[in-house]
Motif scaffolding. Structure first.
Motif, PDB file in Angstrom:
ATOM      1  N   VAL A 265       0.833  -1.205   0.000  1.00 16.57           N
ATOM      2  CA  VAL A 265       0.000   0.000   0.000  1.00 16.57           C
ATOM      3  C   VAL A 265       0.866   1.253   0.000  1.00 16.57           C
ATOM      4  O   VAL A 265       0.620   2.206  -0.754  1.00 16.57           O
ATOM      5  CB  VAL A 265      -0.958  -0.007   1.214  1.00 16.57           C
ATOM      6  CG1 VAL A 265      -1.556   1.389   1.443  1.00 16.57           C
ATOM      7  CG2 VAL A 265      -2.067  -1.024   1.004  1.00 16.57           C
ATOM      8  N   VAL A 266       1.909   1.261   0.823  1.00 14.18           N
ATOM      9  CA  VAL A 266       2.741   2.455   0.989  1.00 14.18           C
ATOM     10  C   VAL A 266       3.761   2.608  -0.143  1.00 14.18           C
ATOM     11  O   VAL A 266       3.953   3.713  -0.671  1.00 14.18           O
ATOM     12  CB  VAL A 266       3.471   2.408   2.360  1.00 14.18           C
ATOM     13  CG1 VAL A 266       4.503   3.523   2.466  1.00 14.18           C
ATOM     14  CG2 VAL A 266       2.464   2.495   3.495  1.00 14.18           C
ATOM     15  N   LEU A 274      -3.952   5.743  -4.061  1.00 13.69           N
ATOM     16  CA  LEU A 274      -5.145   5.024  -3.618  1.00 13.69           C
ATOM     17  C   LEU A 274      -6.210   5.979  -3.103  1.00 13.69           C
ATOM     18  O   LEU A 274      -7.411   5.752  -3.290  1.00 13.69           O
ATOM     19  CB  LEU A 274      -4.771   4.013  -2.534  1.00 13.69           C
ATOM     20  CG  LEU A 274      -3.951   2.806  -2.996  1.00 13.69           C
ATOM     21  CD1 LEU A 274      -3.525   1.958  -1.798  1.00 13.69           C
ATOM     22  CD2 LEU A 274      -4.743   1.957  -3.996  1.00 13.69           C
ATOM     23  N   SER A 275      -5.789   7.066  -2.470  1.00 15.10           N
ATOM     24  CA  SER A 275      -6.741   8.028  -1.921  1.00 15.10           C
ATOM     25  C   SER A 275      -7.508   8.742  -3.031  1.00 15.10           C
ATOM     26  O   SER A 275      -8.743   8.870  -2.975  1.00 15.10           O
ATOM     27  CB  SER A 275      -6.003   9.041  -1.047  1.00 15.10           C
ATOM     28  OG  SER A 275      -6.903   9.990  -0.518  1.00 15.10           O
ATOM     29  N   LYS A 276      -6.808   9.192  -4.060  1.00 15.88           N
ATOM     30  CA  LYS A 276      -7.480   9.961  -5.114  1.00 15.88           C
ATOM     31  C   LYS A 276      -8.308   9.082  -6.054  1.00 15.88           C
ATOM     32  O   LYS A 276      -9.255   9.573  -6.682  1.00 15.88           O
ATOM     33  CB  LYS A 276      -6.463  10.785  -5.896  1.00 15.88           C
ATOM     34  CG  LYS A 276      -5.512  10.008  -6.765  1.00 15.88           C
ATOM     35  CD  LYS A 276      -4.482  10.943  -7.399  1.00 15.88           C
ATOM     36  CE  LYS A 276      -3.509  10.176  -8.298  1.00 15.88           C
ATOM     37  NZ  LYS A 276      -2.453  11.062  -8.836  1.00 15.88           N
ATOM     38  N   VAL A 326      -5.882   4.692   3.927  1.00 22.06           N
ATOM     39  CA  VAL A 326      -4.889   5.432   3.129  1.00 22.06           C
ATOM     40  C   VAL A 326      -4.712   6.886   3.562  1.00 22.06           C
ATOM     41  O   VAL A 326      -4.873   7.821   2.785  1.00 22.06           O
ATOM     42  CB  VAL A 326      -5.185   5.333   1.609  1.00 22.06           C
ATOM     43  CG1 VAL A 326      -4.950   3.922   1.107  1.00 22.06           C
ATOM     44  CG2 VAL A 326      -6.600   5.789   1.251  1.00 22.06           C
ATOM     45  N   SER A 327      -4.360   7.061   4.823  1.00 19.97           N
ATOM     46  CA  SER A 327      -3.978   8.381   5.332  1.00 19.97           C
ATOM     47  C   SER A 327      -2.727   8.217   6.171  1.00 19.97           C
ATOM     48  O   SER A 327      -2.468   7.129   6.696  1.00 19.97           O
ATOM     49  CB  SER A 327      -5.107   8.982   6.176  1.00 19.97           C
ATOM     50  OG  SER A 327      -5.205   8.322   7.429  1.00 19.97           O
ATOM     51  N   LEU A 404      -8.340   4.920  15.320  1.00 25.73           N
ATOM     52  CA  LEU A 404      -9.640   5.552  15.574  1.00 25.73           C
ATOM     53  C   LEU A 404      -9.608   7.022  15.159  1.00 25.73           C
ATOM     54  O   LEU A 404     -10.560   7.529  14.557  1.00 25.73           O
ATOM     55  CB  LEU A 404      -9.991   5.422  17.061  1.00 25.73           C
ATOM     56  CG  LEU A 404     -11.389   5.882  17.482  1.00 25.73           C
ATOM     57  CD1 LEU A 404     -12.470   5.082  16.763  1.00 25.73           C
ATOM     58  CD2 LEU A 404     -11.558   5.740  19.005  1.00 25.73           C
ATOM     59  N   GLY A 405      -8.483   7.686  15.448  1.00 28.45           N
ATOM     60  CA  GLY A 405      -8.332   9.083  15.030  1.00 28.45           C
ATOM     61  C   GLY A 405      -8.358   9.232  13.523  1.00 28.45           C
ATOM     62  O   GLY A 405      -8.977  10.165  12.979  1.00 28.45           O
ATOM     63  N   ALA A 406      -7.696   8.296  12.821  1.00 29.67           N
ATOM     64  CA  ALA A 406      -7.674   8.356  11.356  1.00 29.67           C
ATOM     65  C   ALA A 406      -9.059   8.135  10.777  1.00 29.67           C
ATOM     66  O   ALA A 406      -9.477   8.831   9.838  1.00 29.67           O
ATOM     67  CB  ALA A 406      -6.709   7.305  10.820  1.00 29.67           C
TER      68      ALA A 406
END
Length: 484
Positions: A265-266, A274-276, A326-327, A404-406
């Motif tokens: 992934v990274v 992956l995000s866009k 993906v953050s 959880l924050g993400a």
């Protein structure tokens, strides 16, 4: 990069290989054989600690091993994520070596030389996988790990062990040959390289649908991560001796699976790509289902190792789900949970093996009052359980907090709900064990397992707490992952 880094990196493979030879040569002399095992583990820890110092200082050690064909090289390169996995594996190999000596002797297990030899091969392949510089190298060591752990799963050589071994090998090798290898070939064809790179190598190379298909091939091809439905090998493998269960769940095998997914992934897809494109969105739901379903099965399992196995399946998919978010914050949480789960779950399996060795108890329903009969073991078990629930002051709190924050930052309320509900389920299948162990009457005198086992599980339990108070090293490595 100076010669010194190359030498230390080479030693990370040479030491387990030499340990293997020493074990085989000393097979008829148990004391020396076990001394070789422990010495190899300690020397590898020292080597990896030196590499850690260099990586934290900004170095990225590299080593070319061989050119197999044009475009196919066996090469090592340490990045922060690989360093984190390497440190976890090398550290826990020391604890598992100490524990194994007590367990194998305490239970008078057969074929001990083969057991220690396969362990050495497994840690050799784990180091190669953690420090792989490209997908081809990762695949080679991934397969060596699968093959070297098969004799450990089938160690008891009874029908149940042989059946478990078949499920283990067919699932892991089958998935890697049918899905993982074609995914690697596809990646090489479209990207023109298999090298890991910060930010990935697939930006603009494939459309969103093709990226989703390729990601699915990697996720399910890396069946060691036990994402449902490719999870049944893991509870089946619990027929193996407890040190093998610890190896499978904490030191090497399942961590190789989630490490591979997070690495891909990274460093192959890239979280921005992956995000866009939204190509990983589906994986949040698959991983979320795995977390909840595994937790429900664990809740109903009376066999202690089976309950721990399904707990592992759920905990692994926390890491997969975080990767799918993906953050940067999610990647940080996933990486921290690799370390936290490793030390917590090895503690739980060490305790389960200790209980079996001292009391021959394997069922949760048989553990009434055992906290008073085995105070050290159950204190360690309690720490490991609280960490898996995600309560401070234990290591398991850290990864869950960032995940959880993400999920909250991304407004992914499905992921938030999965984390909250699964935490309740974790408590529901761990806390009744503790209440029965401590609050129900004890039957019999205090009787702990052999000293080596108690020392090892006490050390990992202490580490589970210490990692909460002193998380600097894994935090610095996890924070540096996106920069390569």
């Amino acid at each position: 990069m100076g010669l010194g880094d190359s030498v230390w990196l080479a030693l990370a493979l040479i030491i387990p290989a030499v340990t293997l030879l020493a074990i085989l040569l000393l097979g008829r002399r148990p004391n020396l054989r076990e001394a070789a095992t422990l010495s190899g583990a300690i020397l590898l820890f020292i080597t990896v600690a030196q590499l850690l110092v260099d990586v934290l200082a900004g170095a990225r050690p590299e080593l070319h091993l061989a050119s197999v064909a044009p475009g196919l090289t066996l090469a090592l390169r340490i990045d922060p994520l690989g360093m984190l996995f390497g440190v976890v594996a090398a550290t826990l190999w020391v604890a598992n070596s100490v524990y194994s000596i007590g367990y194998m002797r305490g239970n008078d297990e057969p074929r001990q030389t083969m057991f220690y030899a396969c362990f050495a091969i497994a840690i050799f392949s784990t180091m190669g996988l953690a420090f792989a510089g490209n997908l081809f190298t990762l695949f080679v060591f991934y397969e060596i790990l699968s093959l070297s752990t098969y004799p450990l799963v089938t160690h008891k050589q009874n029908p149940a062990a042989m059946k478990a071994g078949r499920v283990y090998l067919i699932t892991l090798i089958g998935a890697s040959m049918i899905l993982l290898l074609p995914a690697i070939i596809w990646t090489g064809l479209v990207a023109g390289t298999l090298d890991f790179k910060a930010g990935g190598i697939l930006d603009g190379k494939l459309g969103p649908v093709a990226l989703s298909i390729l990601l699915a091939m990697f996720v399910f091809g890396a069946a060691k991560a036990a994402v449902m439905p490719l999870h049944r090998w893991l509870p089946a493998a619990m027929v193996a001796p407890t040190p093998v269960s610890a190896l499978l769940h904490a030191v090497a095998v399942v961590k190789a699976g989630v490490f591979t997914i997070l690495k891909v992934v990274v460093s192959i897809f890239g979280i921005e790509t992956l995000s866009k494109t939204g190509s990983a969105d589906w994986l949040v739901y698959v991983a979320g289902f795995t977390i909840i379903a595994a937790s429900v099965v664990a809740l109903r399992a009376d066999d202690l190792k089976r309950r721990l196995a399904y707990s592992t399946i759920g905990q692994l998919s926390y890491i997969v789900m975080a990767a799918a978010l993906v953050s940067p914050l999610a990647v940080l949480g996933a990486a921290l949970h690799i370390a936290a789960h490793a030390i917590s779950k090895i503690t739980l399996f060490f305790a389960a093996g200790s209980i079996y060795t001292a009391e021959h108890v394997t069922k949760v329903s048989q553990m009434n009052g055992i906290g008073r009969r085995m105070p050290w073991t159950m204190a360690a078990f309690a720490i490991g359980a609280l960490s898996m629930i995600g309560l401070p002051p234990t290591a398991g709190f850290l990864g869950k907090w960032f995940m959880l924050g993400a999920a909250s930052s991304a407004a992914n309320w499905f992921a938030v709900g999965v984390i909250v509900v699964s935490t309740v389920l974790n408590a529901a299948y761990f806390l009744p064990i503790l209440t029965a162990a401590y609050l129900k009457p004890a039957n019999g005198p205090v009787k702990e397992a052999p000293l080596a086992m108690v020392v090892a599980l006490s050390a990992t339990a202490l580490g589970t707490v210490m990692l909460f108070f002193f998380p600097e090293v894994p935090f610095r490595l996890a924070s540096a992952i996106l920069g390569g």
